[in-house]
Write an enzyme that holds these catalytic residues in place. Sequence first.
Site, PDB file in Angstrom:
ATOM      1  N   ASP A  52     -18.009  -9.334 -35.084  1.00 11.50           N
ATOM      2  CA  ASP A  52     -17.595  -9.986 -36.337  1.00 11.50           C
ATOM      3  C   ASP A  52     -16.596 -11.105 -36.057  1.00 11.50           C
ATOM      4  OD1 ASP A  52     -15.564  -8.164 -35.678  1.00 11.50           O
ATOM      5  OD2 ASP A  52     -15.252  -7.454 -37.736  1.00 11.50           O
ATOM      6  N   GLY A 143     -11.862   5.202 -35.387  1.00 13.87           N
ATOM      7  CA  GLY A 143     -12.910   4.185 -35.471  1.00 13.87           C
ATOM      8  C   GLY A 143     -13.605   4.160 -36.821  1.00 13.87           C
ATOM      9  N   ASP A 190     -14.335  -4.535 -41.620  1.00 11.72           N
ATOM     10  CA  ASP A 190     -13.834  -3.310 -42.248  1.00 11.72           C
ATOM     11  C   ASP A 190     -13.421  -3.559 -43.696  1.00 11.72           C
ATOM     12  OD1 ASP A 190     -14.137  -2.711 -39.610  1.00 11.72           O
ATOM     13  OD2 ASP A 190     -12.000  -2.572 -39.171  1.00 11.72           O
ATOM     14  N   ASN A 233      -5.697   3.886 -31.252  1.00  9.69           N
ATOM     15  CA  ASN A 233      -5.007   3.073 -32.252  1.00  9.69           C
ATOM     16  C   ASN A 233      -4.999   1.655 -31.720  1.00  9.69           C
ATOM     17  OD1 ASN A 233      -3.192   1.645 -33.773  1.00  9.69           O
ATOM     18  ND2 ASN A 233      -1.749   3.336 -33.971  1.00  9.69           N
TER      19      ASN A 233
HETATM   20  C1  GLA Z   1     -12.258  -3.048 -35.521  1.00 11.83           C
HETATM   21  C2  GLA Z   1     -12.017  -4.385 -36.209  1.00 11.83           C
HETATM   22  C3  GLA Z   1     -13.330  -4.942 -36.727  1.00 11.83           C
HETATM   23  C4  GLA Z   1     -14.368  -5.010 -35.611  1.00 11.83           C
HETATM   24  C5  GLA Z   1     -14.477  -3.658 -34.901  1.00 11.83           C
HETATM   25  C6  GLA Z   1     -15.374  -3.695 -33.697  1.00 11.83           C
HETATM   26  O1  GLA Z   1     -12.673  -2.103 -36.438  1.00 11.83           O
HETATM   27  O2  GLA Z   1     -11.111  -4.235 -37.275  1.00 11.83           O
HETATM   28  O3  GLA Z   1     -13.107  -6.218 -37.297  1.00 11.83           O
HETATM   29  O4  GLA Z   1     -14.080  -6.035 -34.725  1.00 11.83           O
HETATM   30  O5  GLA Z   1     -13.214  -3.184 -34.487  1.00 11.83           O
HETATM   31  O6  GLA Z   1     -16.689  -3.962 -34.067  1.00 11.83           O
END
Ligand code: GLA
Length: 458
Positions: A52, A143, A190, A233
């Site tokens: 992203d 995650g 996210d 984290n």
């Molecule tokens: C975290 C970041 C997202 C993305 C993921 C990996 O969650 O906040 O923006 O980069 O890692 O895909």
Amino acid sequence: MASGVPAARRVEAAEPGRLLKLKEMFHSKFGTMPKFYVRAPGRVNLIGEHIDYCGYSVLPMAVEQDMLIAVEPVKTHILQLANTNSLYPEFTTSANNIEIDKTKPMWHNYFLCGLKGIQEHFGLSNLPGMNCLVDGNIPPSSGLSSSSALVCCAGLVTLTVLGLSLSKVELAEICAKSERYIGTEGGGMDQSISFLAEEGTAKLIEFNPLRATDVKLPNGAVFVIANSCVEMNKAATSHFNIRVMECRLAAKLLAKYKCLQWDQVMRLKEVQDKLGVSLEEMLLVIEDALHPEPYSPEEVCRYLGISLKELQTQILSPTTQDVPLFKLYQRAKHVYSEAARVLQFKKICEEAPENTVQLLGELMNQSHLSCRDMFECSCPELDQLVDICRKFGAQGSRLTGAGWGGCTVSVVPADKLSSFLANVHEVYYQKSNRGLAPEKQKLFATKPGGGALVFFEA
Ligand code: GLA
């Protein structure tokens, strides 16, 4: 009221017990009753990891677990934050003097990010005070994006207290930007899914401009989340930001190789767009332009014709200025191949051939391999867990979210679900006595949940 963000008039009956507890605790803490509630969900990313922030589309869905905040606006300019979980200490500050301490990733800082995002967007110097009680049930550091859910929830709380309105897309963009006050250079996945999610469908999230398109997941398959119980984290280490910088450097070197204006290029997708070629062709460009051996900062500087000082201050972020080696070939390979897998995943869901589940599973397996070997964001426990999941019936399994710990997501044929859960539980959790968290936080089937919501009581 925030237009574009649905507001339920009455408290939904989904979790009456949780809400009642929250209300009682609010009353015993603040001596008053909450005036409204906001919820924002966590997410599971089905495919499209670490792309992203390179400009590429990702394919997440919201999970049912969320951050829920009970709120009472107050006349003072004092912000009081409490958490139903005693692990997270209470926090009080003047709402007009928001400081986010990047050196300590304390829980309340994520709330402050959301608040500050709204404050800055509207250029407000004075913010009203409020009493907030937060109740989260997204497993932390796993995650599943508990931190972004808190940022989004806080953004929507602030907007509602102010009586202002924004679209979901605007809210997502503001919260993605303001979460960076924590010090991690995340992309926007996210926050986007937390606002734009809709029950019953996964979403393809595209950036610049931000938009979300439904992706209907196949019947007959279940997506199962399994927590490796290794906590990650991303704000506490520099792994994440190093990857963001490696991708940025790879983009600049590729642009320079192709005689583009490399100093204006920040993301790998911009290189592809400027060249007007396919993702497969970009994979070939990497072979010519980059070498698999890691690059020293000096080599990067020589190639771009800049000084070390310029590299450190104008390209790298503050926490990555002393990184000794950058793996540009591997990171770029992951990004372009993963971006292609996202599009294939969506296409398979749309075309729904007979072997859909198998095909999606294969893409998820390839994604994990690429995360493990090219992007190096896995860990031994995640690798072991995906192996176990595949062994007991998953057609595909991969790490989800930032990685280096946290959860896996697996696609499991519905008729194998109960034996899958029983076996994975026995082999990964029981035998090795992993994690004391309740079962619902470790291994559970999930389906696409709805997005952020404000609600009042009747
Ligand atoms: C975290 C970041 C997202 C993305 C993921 C990996 O969650 O906040 O923006 O980069 O890692 O895909």
